[in-house]
Design a protein around this motif. Structure first.
Motif, PDB file in Angstrom:
ATOM      1  N   GLY C  43      -1.225   3.316  13.097  1.00 42.57           N
ATOM      2  CA  GLY C  43      -1.475   3.041  11.676  1.00 42.57           C
ATOM      3  C   GLY C  43      -0.157   2.574  11.113  1.00 42.57           C
ATOM      4  N   ASN C  86       6.008   2.770   3.534  1.00 46.35           N
ATOM      5  CA  ASN C  86       4.816   2.021   3.136  1.00 46.35           C
ATOM      6  C   ASN C  86       3.549   2.879   3.224  1.00 46.35           C
ATOM      7  N   ARG C  87       2.716   2.772   2.226  1.00 50.75           N
ATOM      8  CA  ARG C  87       1.350   3.326   2.262  1.00 50.75           C
ATOM      9  C   ARG C  87       1.274   4.782   2.718  1.00 50.75           C
ATOM     10  N   GLY C  88       2.097   5.584   2.124  1.00 49.83           N
ATOM     11  CA  GLY C  88       1.970   7.026   2.372  1.00 49.83           C
ATOM     12  C   GLY C  88       2.701   7.519   3.598  1.00 49.83           C
ATOM     13  N   ASN C  89       3.436   6.634   4.267  1.00 46.31           N
ATOM     14  CA  ASN C  89       4.248   7.066   5.403  1.00 46.31           C
ATOM     15  C   ASN C  89       5.352   7.980   4.882  1.00 46.31           C
ATOM     16  N   ASP C 382      -4.128  -7.526  -0.996  1.00 43.28           N
ATOM     17  CA  ASP C 382      -4.381  -6.457  -0.026  1.00 43.28           C
ATOM     18  C   ASP C 382      -3.237  -6.267   0.961  1.00 43.28           C
ATOM     19  N   THR C 390      -3.344   5.143   1.104  1.00 43.45           N
ATOM     20  CA  THR C 390      -4.629   4.535   0.758  1.00 43.45           C
ATOM     21  C   THR C 390      -5.595   5.629   0.330  1.00 43.45           C
ATOM     22  N   ASP C 392      -9.345   7.329  -0.844  1.00 45.50           N
ATOM     23  CA  ASP C 392     -10.732   7.242  -0.373  1.00 45.50           C
ATOM     24  C   ASP C 392     -11.471   6.113  -1.097  1.00 45.50           C
ATOM     25  N   LEU C 395     -10.531   2.879   0.379  1.00 51.03           N
ATOM     26  CA  LEU C 395     -11.190   2.732   1.686  1.00 51.03           C
ATOM     27  C   LEU C 395     -12.642   2.317   1.515  1.00 51.03           C
ATOM     28  N   LEU C 398     -13.000  -1.214   0.963  1.00 54.69           N
ATOM     29  CA  LEU C 398     -12.784  -2.010   2.175  1.00 54.69           C
ATOM     30  C   LEU C 398     -14.005  -1.955   3.098  1.00 54.69           C
ATOM     31  N   PHE C 399     -14.637  -0.775   3.166  1.00 57.24           N
ATOM     32  CA  PHE C 399     -15.788  -0.631   4.075  1.00 57.24           C
ATOM     33  C   PHE C 399     -16.901  -1.608   3.694  1.00 57.24           C
TER      34      PHE C 399
END
Lengths: 401, 401, 401, 401
Positions: C43, C86-89, C382, C390, C392, C395, C398-399
């Motif tokens: 990820g 990045n993105r919650g890392n 995006d 990210t 829920d 997400l 995106l789904f």
């Protein structure tokens, strides 16, 4: 005018031929071939084309004759009255079973006379049986069909496409009353019939009921059919029963089917193309069937004239003749000698075709399927005979399952 | 007596129909279908069956008519004199090309009259061209065939199955002299012709030579054929050329072929079964061809009557009619409502068949093949015309390559 | 204590080796191998393991050295500060990029010294670029990493894994300021970069920017990577540009990918197993790369130590040595001579393994996949850098796509 | 310094844990993983790396611990003296079995102490047995290994990888003399052992011989292993035998193997890549094993640390904990939330990965293989123990077979 080229001889009967040690080659699959030609409806699969489109049926019969078939089976599959009116089928309104069956016999006889072929009349499983209507009602269906066959003086009778040996035994009993030789084939595989009777026990029951020829047709490709006939032979041998053996498998590869055979495959009936046998698969089938001891070697749904020709060509050394259709076919690809392109001419040899592993050209598809397994069998309400068409609401309910 | 059910109308010509914006549906593949039925020999692939077995040819024509074909193409494929005597083919000894072509026209006309179909006569690539005999000799072959077509008063002419646009242009020039509309199709794919002319340039040349309809037939399945027709259309659009577009693809999946098409596949011609299109593949083909702007939508080798019916059914909203053969076919599997088994009835719906990924049942086989790539083309000695049969010694030499 | 068995020689630099005509073998894929070993998170794919689990990183480096790698690339992939947050890392909260990169250099140097290997420091594409932050901001990221590499005195620098040649050129410019040799590889295939620059033009731009070595890494398996390097070489040859060539492809089969490479495959990253190369695939890759003229022959994600060993074994005639790891590997399966079972001993030969077509054992799966094709590239919202994880809700959105 | 994060507790024994209803997770496959890392030779497959490369063995053990393994199995596979000198293996010249086994125990203990894991010593089938040397000679091999295990005070013993239940019973008898708990696993499938003893009878014999845990390891993937364990459980249930159940299957798909398992596959051992399980396959395996009642759920050849982690993650609800390695793994792909590309983020969900049918990217390969079937078993001369290396002449002879 017929195109068959076989020399006319005095016609000898089925038992005469088999008793003399001859191979009898059956014909191929009428319903599937005629569906693709536009004359049979997939779903009901009933044979009213014998009345409606006799030219089309006659042409197909001639092609099988030309391919080497020794038997012209009248196109009467599913021709019982109860089937012709099942689930919204309107055929029965137009033609009784007797009319359809009689027309089919006429065609079969006409074509058989163009060669030296035998004429057979056949009965198959009935909606009455699946509906649990009992022995008398079921045998009544067979009797009506047998009367037509006798009136048309066919050479022998076939009880075929039975999923339950019980119903097949009832059919054999009824057909034996005619005095004609009777061949009986189930549409089962190595796992046995839908009531759980083993393949071996099924064979024993059919032989004891008086069938002169015992075997299998439809629902499974050659590999599984031959696996099952081995079990049947072994069980009959053990009991000292010696009817002749008969196989009429599908013209499809079915390594992934379960007990119910190819109708459980998700591809049935409109997506079976990638499973169609090559002619070389039929060579292999014919050789192996012969070696097991099968002498009535035929074919069922999916088997086209060229498949039957391949069977006849494979067994030409044993039979001492090639079929008329080989006039237009070089054995083992030999005709490719006449091809314009040198690399195609280089394929004019047996080992090339015998070893070919043909690609499907379908990289986005699975290679084996997961068959449906509803486990619905005789007695279940969803199998009951029903003259009304399936409604949208009924369909919706099925879609949920 | 014909089985076609189409209402008889005054017959309108090809250009009238196309100019009116109508879809013209072609017929399917005669040589492959008749090979499987036993009347054409794979290798030479010549059409003498029109003389030898007219019933069989007529029956197939009727099936295409019934499936929705608007064109009955006379069965004259490879019917040039030089082909009928090529490499040991004995047909020529028995029948001249003129006799064969004339018989084929008679059959096509007879069946066309049973519906409202057009009759087409066709010429295709010649051994003379491959042998480098020059323009005059090649056009002489076309002229002889065209004379027969004119005598039989066909509705229009087709120059088809050309691997080199140069020869196709020669054919168009010759056929145009008759005054009949001319359709011209190459058997090339997106990579262009065998002399390295791009698909787009090929189209432009054909249009400039006067072809009223330009397109593709044979050698590639629908996906590659449509990929190539897009290139052809784009190139012609750029030049302001506006002939009608025509596609007659194979009934086989060919994702893995190269420039030479399916004859390079190791499965050609006796192991192509796993690649046969389903009827649903044909729905997709017809829809996509229509959307690209193709209006002569036909079929070639491997396309059986039910494939053509699928094309006609897909386009039935645009055409305002379903073919006669749909009498025996429920759209999108609807006939399965009448099936005995509930899980098969549950398949009576469009989304089931549209999304099916059919398994091949062949886990021991590759999924894509490696095509031969001999790179042999016009001028090579291995392609020269030759009346003698290929000898064993010549074959041995080819096997080594 | 090191397990490497290579004789210690005075270390020669990258350009010395390449100029002398030697083959330089790269190492394999750290992030994928360490993910499977439990030390890298799929990820974010960031390299904080260099600080957190130095033993694990060191062990993998030793395995590559033992397999024949001439380069120990410091495990700094995606080690820029903007990526680590990045993105919650949460890695960045614990370790700055400088600390991670420095630890990675130490490990690489330690292991390189156990053999005779070169140490490389690498930069790769940045969230800043994808977010459109501009040249200065992007180069600032590279500068910070380069400073660490210089402090640790690495032997040369690599600018790798760029989807847009523009950003790669910026990286080359920045890295060239250090005075170290610079190798530059894009993660593109034959279709070129994501802004539509052709593979050939990409190569020319990199060479003109001063890259000493130009090539490709990641995103494509060997076949497509070599197809693309051919295009790059041809374009540079045309311009008279002669940098050395370098390829570090995936250890996966990717015949079905599009422009974006394997991240578009539905199997990425947790279902790629059936695509893993065999060691024999690597033999073929190494031979073909060498024949094209590639002299820096390495590997990327999915390439494990035994894959690198196969590359080194294939090129052992040219290199005049086998890797230390061959002590535990019989060339071309020769170790099977010692197997207990005779039929396995019978596989101890080159032609067996060279011709094996390995089955997947997955008959229910397709063989090729349909890649995603969102067509989202630099500038799209995006793709913007974002420190928050990210949600829920995001997400779910995106789904639906 | 260890990287394991498990809290230290007072260590409870194997039987305590199982009797308390706990799940015991085994470790993965050492020989295959170390072969790929460069420390084990394919062919002999012997474990001298425990002496030669202790760091490499220790690192792998730590990865399994981190992945959730409750057992550190000493790397002693095939560590009997007679195997270390078989067919040209030179390991024995350098290290006796006792030295190798002892070193392996030390590593296993060291790593086990970093977590809360159990240490196991294992014996497996011997060349002596295959050579027909008799019970006493075979048990002598086991006794020598057991002595080492007792000296190193392992927690329990494993008799594993037996193709003949007779030899496994001999091993159990010998190991039981130590007083330690004994687990016994055969490398057989649903078809039973190589002497024709059914899977059910094998289990009964092992239980009667005193094995505390009975099951299967190696030679078959999860599907066939679970099919066989069901048969074993049913047979033991019938006899009222209630040992604990254990499964340690391959990390490969093996739908096409016969009785002898994966060594018969043409891909063994260098072409198995396309068959490697995904982590999702391991989720399925763990769940199904648990539901059958297996409580010692482990893994064998081909199972890497991430496969074991998947087993531990699947059973985390039952176990009440996730493994340390899950720090670097989002359950069911959740880590993809942090991916840069939105279409990859869209894969961060369970149903995506649970339903993925991964493509092999190998359209030129078959999907199932035809296993070798030499039918050679105990007593055959080709299986005799032999210290000399296989000669070229012997190989040539085998190639002909």
């Amino acid at each position: 005018m017929a195109d068959a080229k076989k020399p006319r001889m005095e016609k000898r009967g089925l038992m005469e031929r088999l008793n003399a040690g001859e191979i009898v080659i059956g014909d191929g699959g009428y319903v599937f071939a005629l569906e693709k030609r536009g004359y049979v409806k997939a779903g009901p699969w009933t044979p009213e084309a014998a009345v409606e489109f006799p030219d089309a049926v006659r042409q197909l019969a001639r092609e099988f004759l030309r391919a080497g078939s020794d038997v012209m089976q009248a196109f009467t599959f599913y021709g019982s009255d109860d089937k012709l009116e099942n689930r919204g089928n309107v055929s029965q309104e137009k033609h009784t079973g007797a009319v359809v069956n009689s027309a089919a016999c006429q065609i079969a006889k006409e074509v058989a006379d163009e060669g030296n072929a035998l004429v057979a009349g056949g009965v198959s499983q009935t909606p009455n049986y699946l509906s649990g209507s009992g022995k008398e009602a079921v045998q009544e269906q067979f009797r009506k069909q047998a009367e037509v066959f006798i009136k048309n003086d066919v050479d022998f009778l076939i009880a075929e496409y039975f999923e339950h040996v019980e119903e097949a035994v009832w059919a054999v009993e009824e057909l034996k009353k005619t005095g004609k030789p009777v061949a009986a084939t189930l549409c089962i595989g190595p796992e046995g019939d839908l009531h759980g009777v083993s393949a071996g026990d099924c064979a024993v029951q059919l032989a004891k009921a008086g069938a002169d020829v015992v075997g299998l047709n439809c629902h499974f490709g050659p590999v599984k059919t031959l696996e099952a006939i081995r079990l049947m032979k072994a069980a009959m041998d053990k009991e000292g029963l010696k009817p002749f053996l008969m196989t009429q498998p599908l013209g499809f590869k079915t390594p992934d089917v379960g007990k119910q055979g190819f109708i459980d495959l998700p591809e049935f009936p409109f997506g079976l193309e990638p499973r169609i046998l090559t002619r070389w698969d039929c060579h292999k089938y014919a050789r192996e069937a012969y070696e097991i001891g099968v002498r009535y070697i035929g074919a069922c749904c999916g088997m086209e004239p060229y498949h039957v020709r391949a069977i006849a060509e494979e067994l030409s050394p044993e039979r001492g003749c090639t079929p008329a259709g080989s006039q237009k076919h070089g054995m083992w690809g030999d005709g490719l000698r006449q091809h314009t392109k040198p690399w195609v001419r280089a394929r004019a040899r047996r080992d090339y075709w015998e070893n070919l592993k043909p690609a499907s050209g379908r990289p986005d598809c699975p290679v084996l399927a997961k068959p449906d397994g509803w486990g619905v069998t005789q007695g279940d309400k969803d199998l009951l005979q029903k003259t009304e068409a399936t409604t949208d609401a009924e369909l919706q309910e099925l879609f949920q399952k």
